[in-house]
Each structure stands twice: as C-alpha cells, then as structure tokens.
Design an enzyme around this catalytic site. Sequence first.
Site, PDB file in Angstrom:
ATOM      1  CB  SER B 143      37.542  43.285  41.433  1.00  0.00           C
ATOM      2  OG  SER B 143      37.368  44.416  40.600  1.00  0.00           O
ATOM      3  CE1 TYR B 155      38.407  40.376  36.841  1.00  0.00           C
ATOM      4  CE2 TYR B 155      37.217  42.385  37.398  1.00  0.00           C
ATOM      5  CZ  TYR B 155      38.313  41.571  37.546  1.00  0.00           C
ATOM      6  OH  TYR B 155      39.326  41.934  38.397  1.00  0.00           O
TER       7      TYR B 155
END
Lengths: 264, 250
Positions: B143, B155
């Site tokens: 990501s 995350y």
Amino acid sequence: MTKEPALRIVESQVRPGRLAGKVALISGAAQGLGAVEAVLFAQEGAKVVVGDIADDLAAGVAAEIVRSGGDARCVHLDVTREDDWSRAVATAEQEFGALHVLVNNAGVAQVPSSIPDLPRAEWDRVLGINLTGMLLGTQAAMPALARAGGGSIINTSSVAGLVASKAVAYGAAKGGIRLMSKATALHGAKENIRCNSIHPGPMDTNFDGVYRNETTLVGTLARIPLGRLARPIEVAYGALYLASDESSFVTGTELIIDGGVTAI
Amino acid sequence: MRRLDGKVALVSGGARGIGAAAARLLAGEGAAVVVSDVLDDEGETVARTISESGGRARFVRLDVTSEADWQRAVDVARETFGSLSVLFSNVGINNGPKPVVDVSLAEWNHVLTVNLTGMFLGARATIPAMRAAGGGSIINTCSVSGLVASGSPAYGASKGGVRQLTKAIAKQYAADNIRCNCVCPGPTDTAAIRAFNVTDDQLTGKAATTMLGRLARPAEVAAAVVFLASDESSFVTGSELVVDGGVTAL
C-alpha cells in the site's frame, strides 16, 4: 547493440495490440534498448517515430518495422537541440496525427573518473544529454500530448538514479531524471499526462558494456540477485506497461527493473 | 498467445475488490486461477463467472492466518491445474485511522497477523511448489501506507513489513527463479475504502490526495499484478510497483 536476434513483428495480431491507436516518439531508438522498445511498441500496434543522431541505424529500425507490417518514421534527433525536438514532435503529429507516448531514452555513459579529476566539460556533456535532453523532450512533447487528450512520458533513468554510482555525473543526471519525472507528473496530471521513470539495472547492451570487462563483469553479476544481466527486452516490457493504458493510475513513480540490485 | 498462458495463479482475497479484479484479469490472460477467500459465496461467484466466460478457475476457502488452509490451497492448485507458478497475496484488513495511544494490543495483533503473518504463511506454503515448477512470481499487496505515514499505525506497520518481507523473499529465492515484488495501490474504489470513507465528501477528499484527482479502479491495480505475474517482468524482483495516481510523488 543487443546481442539477441532482432525481434519480428508477430504475424497478424490475434488481438488488438496493447498500444493500438497510439503514436510513440522514442529518443535514442537506433540501437540497444531504444531499438528494442521501438520494435516492441510497433508490435503492440503503436506507430513509432524513431529518433536518434545515428541516422542510418535509425532508418534501419524504422524500415524493419515497416517491413514487418508496422508503421514508423525516423527523424534526426539530437536531444540537446530544441529544434530537433520540435521537428520530431511535428513529424509524429503530421505523419501519424497525434503524439501519445514519449520515451526519453537517449543517454550517454560517463568516462570513468574520480570526482576531483572529472573535467567540467564531461560533467556538462553528461548532464546536458542525459538530463537537459529529457527536459527539452518533455517541453516539446507536453503540448502535443495535451492536444491528444493525454499521454504517457517514460524517462529512462537507472539504478544509478537510486543508489550510489561511481560515475558522479551519470548518477547525478539519473537522480535528476527521477525527480524531474515527479515534477512532470505533477504538472501533467490535470491534462491526463502521466510521467514515470524506469530504472534498469546492468543490461546486456553496448551502452553498458563499453566500460565492462571480464573482471568487472564478475563483480557486477555478484550484486544482482538474479545473477545475470538484463536483456533489453525485459526493460522494454516495463516501458510498454507504462506506455499502455494498463498503467492509467501510475504516475510520478519509479519502475525498477534491476534483478533485485537495489533490494539488497 | 496470451500473456499468462501456462501459468497457475493462487489469489488470496479473491472474492472482492482488487483480488476479484485480478482473478478475472489473470484468467483473461490465460492463467488458471485458484480464487480463495473466507467469503465463500462471493468467492464461488468469482470463480464461476470466470469459468462461464471460458476461463479456468476454482474456489477454495482460505483463511490466510491458517497454515492448513494455505497448504490445502496449494494442494488444490497442483491437483486441479498441475502446478503453481503465481501467488497474488492480497488479503489485508484496515482497522481505520486512530492515534497510536488508542490502538489496543488485540487490534494491533489482529491487523499484523492478517496482513503480515498471512503473507509470510502464503510465501512459505507456495515457495516449494514454485520451486517444483521451475520458478514463479509472488506479488504481495502492499500500500502507499507501506511507503509513507498511514492514519492507522497498525495498518502502516503491517504494510511496511510486507515491503521488507518481499525484498527478503526476492533475495533468498532469486537462485530458484522465484521473483517477489509488491504492488502498492493508492486509494482504490473498493468496499474496503468505503468502510472508512462513507460520505461523498470523504471519498472526494481521498481522491484529492492523488495527482490524478480520482480513486483507482480495481482493474488498474490488477493490470499491475498481471505485469508482475507475467514473464514480461522477468528481471523485476524485490521492488515496489506503485499504482497510486501520484500520491507518494507529492
């Protein structure tokens, strides 16, 4: 010059090519990586303007594309000359109706030197061709890409644009390309012009090979996890991806094709 | 000749979003695809849709935190399609933006286990099969949060870990002709992003973080996965392919 046999245009495409309908201008396309890109792009349906200072070789690449059923023109293109760039872009628009893709591929290797001994003239020459040449190409192409409704600029950098190179001018130019590409992405986004840099590792071409000997080759290979040099086609496929609409959300980034050199 | 003729791909998180788009695109380019997910019905539908349109696909239930599930998925690939040459390790969860001091240990562990340990287990289970196949390509979904700061510390940490796990795999298995790269999507128009950006204003705000001024379509990320899965990227390993519309270039 690539050692592998010249690529042939595949007989009648079963599917439309990945660059069908596009017109691409490639600098330094008379030999090595640029020539492989020109043939691959044509094979995928692009009309190609082959730019180089080596007129005879460039004509040969264009002729081979045409002979194989593709469409190409060659233009004399010294990337340090604004008038050459204007003519190259005009050739694309006049002969093929538009310009959608610019591959800034032309570059020169630097004469090996320590930093104190590097002549100012050599620094200026390498920066002038490798970095300023890409700026001039970008300046000439952007209005045409905007007229076409958008496009993709692919600037050929190097792993030397990411990590230290003993060739200080070459590394500085390639590092500059990386950030110039991001600035171009920023300026071009509103006109749907994408810009990215590709970063090949050591490649099996004359360009890389000119300062390479048996001894240095061993050292070079030892730094490459995949244990071999890149074939030009492996880098050309990266450029193809960035030229195609498959990469429509990719801009301002680096595509690293280095066999893992910069990962370790 | 399609770009992935002869390849067998395992896609985790293939029921929805980027995984589903990748499963369809991989199959469209000629790969046989094992679609896996914990969402049985949606995963089955993706596999069936591929089969009905002339592709080859099969669904298998896969919880990426389960070693047994990974082994079964690999076995299904080999038994059904004869080998395994591509892994698209795509499962990820996001617990949403939150200050570090408010992240519970339980949620931290959960995000890390699914997003990072899940990819470790996937690589571990598939590498022997790829060796047997003479090589392969592993694509891990990272990501932009693996490159720059994330609103979610858990995350971001998991995705940063994915990036380095990818490089370790690339280095260790290069001699086996197994390549490993990650794809780093920017904001992508999936159910996952809509879970934390429910209003139009929020979605517009996400789109505005990109130079291109919009969200990625899942197919745009999937096209990068196809490139990394194919032999066109045969000299690409240990790197990040960033598909972010310019987010991290700013």
